[in-house]
Scaffold this active site. Sequence first.
Site, PDB file in Angstrom:
ATOM      1  N   LYS A   1      -7.248  13.384  -3.465  1.00 42.49           N
ATOM      2  CA  LYS A   1      -6.671  13.063  -4.771  1.00 42.49           C
ATOM      3  C   LYS A   1      -7.576  13.525  -5.913  1.00 42.49           C
ATOM      4  CE  LYS A   1      -2.879  11.307  -3.214  1.00 42.49           C
ATOM      5  NZ  LYS A   1      -1.603  12.035  -3.382  1.00 42.49           N
ATOM      6  N   TYR A  20      -8.621  10.714   1.871  1.00 37.50           N
ATOM      7  CA  TYR A  20      -7.581  10.491   0.862  1.00 37.50           C
ATOM      8  C   TYR A  20      -8.173  10.555  -0.549  1.00 37.50           C
ATOM      9  CZ  TYR A  20      -3.637   8.257  -1.520  1.00 37.50           C
ATOM     10  OH  TYR A  20      -2.579   7.984  -2.361  1.00 37.50           O
TER      11      TYR A  20
END
Length: 256
Positions: free
Chosen positions: A165, A161
């Site tokens: 990002k 994750y």
Amino acid sequence: MNPEKAMNVDRNREFAGRTVLITGAGKGIGYATALLMAERGAHVVALSRSQTDLDALSTTIPCKTITVDLADAAATLAAAQQVCEAQPVDLLVNCAGIVELEPFLEASVASFDLTMAVNVRAAMIIAQEYARGAIARGTGGAIVSVSSIAAQVGTPLHAAYCASKAALDALTRVMAVELGVHGIRVNTVNPVVTLTPMAEKVWSEPAKSAPMLARIPLQRFVQPDEVARAIAYLLSRDSSMVNGVSLAVDGGFQAG
């Protein structure tokens, strides 16, 4: 547009006559953004992998809905082409995202690839189709992608994750440089923990949430509608010279 005239825009109808494409519109930040944009006059085109969620959204606001699995590159491209060929899309919000919780040493290639596909690759594919249309029309436009403070802050169990990002922020800066010459602004919003259904499964336990809350000067997590308002700002004429920015919506988390 003359900045002085922009100041006179009716906030209740500031997006009237404009079409906004929102991915991940079935839940959380995407859902809140769809509601806010419709409230401010926009025609909403909502993408989600859940038809049930889209059906619920369409009973709340008038909108066009498309079900698509953004992990599938071909399906993502087809959906983007379908939307952009059906009507001019004025604004784009890349909100779809997933998280796979794994310790770094146990992180799998499959979950890493899936996270990158949904959180980054799909955003790129859809932004390309949107930008091609805007450039052909010569209308300019604005793209906002929903990133996270995880782009800058390492978070345990969030290897894929965090990487996705950070990649989304980097992609945004490149798009801002290349598309800015065509009048298309590209930015991200980077919230701290936002109380969406996805976040609940991670932060619902006090043992996990307490240390994070202690690092936020405002002493609370973000609500989806607060992120939606930041997105609306970046889409609006009020931010006409804001391009290539990652806007923290974090209650001061990164200031400490």
